[in-house]
Design a protein around this motif. Structure first.
Motif, PDB file in Angstrom:
ATOM      1  N   ALA A 184       0.863  -1.181   0.000  1.00  0.00           N
ATOM      2  CA  ALA A 184       0.000   0.000   0.000  1.00  0.00           C
ATOM      3  C   ALA A 184       0.899   1.230   0.000  1.00  0.00           C
ATOM      4  N   LEU A 185       0.656   2.122  -0.931  1.00  0.00           N
ATOM      5  CA  LEU A 185       1.386   3.386  -0.999  1.00  0.00           C
ATOM      6  C   LEU A 185       0.444   4.487  -0.555  1.00  0.00           C
ATOM      7  N   ARG A 186       0.898   5.285   0.382  1.00  0.00           N
ATOM      8  CA  ARG A 186       0.052   6.353   0.897  1.00  0.00           C
ATOM      9  C   ARG A 186       0.717   7.692   0.631  1.00  0.00           C
ATOM     10  N   GLY A 187      -0.033   8.601   0.067  1.00  0.00           N
ATOM     11  CA  GLY A 187       0.510   9.918  -0.233  1.00  0.00           C
ATOM     12  C   GLY A 187      -0.588  10.951  -0.263  1.00  0.00           C
ATOM     13  N   ASP A 188      -0.149  12.197  -0.351  1.00  0.00           N
ATOM     14  CA  ASP A 188      -1.128  13.271  -0.420  1.00  0.00           C
ATOM     15  C   ASP A 188      -1.595  13.439  -1.867  1.00  0.00           C
ATOM     16  N   GLY A 189      -2.421  14.416  -2.100  1.00  0.00           N
ATOM     17  CA  GLY A 189      -3.008  14.604  -3.421  1.00  0.00           C
ATOM     18  C   GLY A 189      -2.204  15.469  -4.368  1.00  0.00           C
ATOM     19  N   GLU A 190      -0.959  15.766  -4.017  1.00  0.00           N
ATOM     20  CA  GLU A 190      -0.137  16.606  -4.890  1.00  0.00           C
ATOM     21  C   GLU A 190       0.118  15.890  -6.214  1.00  0.00           C
ATOM     22  N   PRO A 191       0.119  16.631  -7.312  1.00  0.00           N
ATOM     23  CA  PRO A 191       0.304  16.011  -8.628  1.00  0.00           C
ATOM     24  C   PRO A 191       1.600  15.192  -8.739  1.00  0.00           C
ATOM     25  N   ALA A 192       2.678  15.678  -8.164  1.00  0.00           N
ATOM     26  CA  ALA A 192       3.938  14.933  -8.237  1.00  0.00           C
ATOM     27  C   ALA A 192       3.831  13.606  -7.504  1.00  0.00           C
ATOM     28  N   MET A 193       3.164  13.589  -6.355  1.00  0.00           N
ATOM     29  CA  MET A 193       3.001  12.347  -5.595  1.00  0.00           C
ATOM     30  C   MET A 193       2.101  11.377  -6.336  1.00  0.00           C
ATOM     31  N   ARG A 194       1.023  11.898  -6.916  1.00  0.00           N
ATOM     32  CA  ARG A 194       0.130  11.031  -7.692  1.00  0.00           C
ATOM     33  C   ARG A 194       0.860  10.407  -8.880  1.00  0.00           C
ATOM     34  N   ALA A 195       1.683  11.206  -9.564  1.00  0.00           N
ATOM     35  CA  ALA A 195       2.435  10.693 -10.713  1.00  0.00           C
ATOM     36  C   ALA A 195       3.420   9.615 -10.280  1.00  0.00           C
ATOM     37  N   LEU A 196       4.097   9.839  -9.161  1.00  0.00           N
ATOM     38  CA  LEU A 196       5.049   8.862  -8.654  1.00  0.00           C
ATOM     39  C   LEU A 196       4.353   7.550  -8.306  1.00  0.00           C
TER      40      LEU A 196
ATOM     41  N   GLU B  58      -4.930   7.518  -0.507  1.00  0.00           N
ATOM     42  CA  GLU B  58      -4.710   8.963  -0.506  1.00  0.00           C
ATOM     43  C   GLU B  58      -5.076   9.538   0.852  1.00  0.00           C
ATOM     44  N   ALA B  59      -4.142  10.258   1.445  1.00  0.00           N
ATOM     45  CA  ALA B  59      -4.378  10.888   2.740  1.00  0.00           C
ATOM     46  C   ALA B  59      -5.268  12.103   2.556  1.00  0.00           C
ATOM     47  N   PRO B  60      -6.183  12.340   3.475  1.00  0.00           N
ATOM     48  CA  PRO B  60      -7.023  13.535   3.393  1.00  0.00           C
ATOM     49  C   PRO B  60      -6.168  14.802   3.483  1.00  0.00           C
ATOM     50  N   PRO B  61      -6.625  15.904   2.886  1.00  0.00           N
ATOM     51  CA  PRO B  61      -5.836  17.143   2.895  1.00  0.00           C
ATOM     52  C   PRO B  61      -5.466  17.633   4.289  1.00  0.00           C
ATOM     53  N   ASP B  62      -6.329  17.423   5.262  1.00  0.00           N
ATOM     54  CA  ASP B  62      -6.038  17.899   6.613  1.00  0.00           C
ATOM     55  C   ASP B  62      -5.091  16.981   7.375  1.00  0.00           C
ATOM     56  N   GLU B  63      -4.712  15.862   6.779  1.00  0.00           N
ATOM     57  CA  GLU B  63      -3.825  14.902   7.443  1.00  0.00           C
ATOM     58  C   GLU B  63      -2.400  14.986   6.902  1.00  0.00           C
ATOM     59  N   HIS B  64      -2.072  16.065   6.215  1.00  0.00           N
ATOM     60  CA  HIS B  64      -0.762  16.208   5.575  1.00  0.00           C
ATOM     61  C   HIS B  64       0.383  16.010   6.561  1.00  0.00           C
ATOM     62  N   GLN B  65       0.306  16.591   7.734  1.00  0.00           N
ATOM     63  CA  GLN B  65       1.378  16.458   8.718  1.00  0.00           C
ATOM     64  C   GLN B  65       1.349  15.090   9.391  1.00  0.00           C
ATOM     65  N   GLY B  66       0.296  14.339   9.218  1.00  0.00           N
ATOM     66  CA  GLY B  66       0.208  13.032   9.841  1.00  0.00           C
ATOM     67  C   GLY B  66       0.973  11.948   9.110  1.00  0.00           C
ATOM     68  N   LEU B  67       1.398  12.214   7.908  1.00  0.00           N
ATOM     69  CA  LEU B  67       2.139  11.215   7.157  1.00  0.00           C
ATOM     70  C   LEU B  67       3.511  10.995   7.798  1.00  0.00           C
ATOM     71  N   ARG B  68       3.894   9.761   7.950  1.00  0.00           N
ATOM     72  CA  ARG B  68       5.175   9.440   8.595  1.00  0.00           C
ATOM     73  C   ARG B  68       6.352  10.074   7.878  1.00  0.00           C
ATOM     74  N   ALA B  69       6.353  10.022   6.573  1.00  0.00           N
ATOM     75  CA  ALA B  69       7.469  10.593   5.817  1.00  0.00           C
ATOM     76  C   ALA B  69       7.574  12.092   6.052  1.00  0.00           C
ATOM     77  N   GLU B  70       6.440  12.769   6.145  1.00  0.00           N
ATOM     78  CA  GLU B  70       6.445  14.212   6.396  1.00  0.00           C
ATOM     79  C   GLU B  70       7.036  14.513   7.766  1.00  0.00           C
ATOM     80  N   ARG B  71       6.671  13.706   8.750  1.00  0.00           N
ATOM     81  CA  ARG B  71       7.211  13.916  10.097  1.00  0.00           C
ATOM     82  C   ARG B  71       8.712  13.653  10.124  1.00  0.00           C
ATOM     83  N   ARG B  72       9.147  12.608   9.427  1.00  0.00           N
ATOM     84  CA  ARG B  72      10.584  12.287   9.390  1.00  0.00           C
ATOM     85  C   ARG B  72      11.366  13.403   8.701  1.00  0.00           C
TER      86      ARG B  72
END
Length: 70
Positions: free
Chosen positions: A8-20, A39-53
């Protein structure tokens, strides 16, 4: 190969992430491997593990630079 038939790949809705995620999914599909896109909800952007790292590494880098500049 790591031995995972389905990932499972989890990412935000940014076009670059969707393309990847599309590229990874297509490459895995050619190998007969399943990929689920979550796809992570827009309000959960900071909740992504990669973002926190990334934020942690950025903060540590700033601390290191401040230390060596003194």
């Amino acid at each position: 190969m790591l031995g995972y038939n389905k990932v499972a790949l989890r990412g935000d809705g940014e076009p670059a992430m969707r393309a990847l995620i599309r590229l990874i999914s297509a490459a895995r599909l050619k190998q007969g491997l399943a990929t689920v896109h979550q796809e992570a909800p827009p309000d959960e952007h900071q909740g992504l593990r990669a973002e926190r790292r990334a934020a942690t590494v950025r903060a540590l880098g700033k601390t290191f630079l401040a230390t060596i500049q003194e």
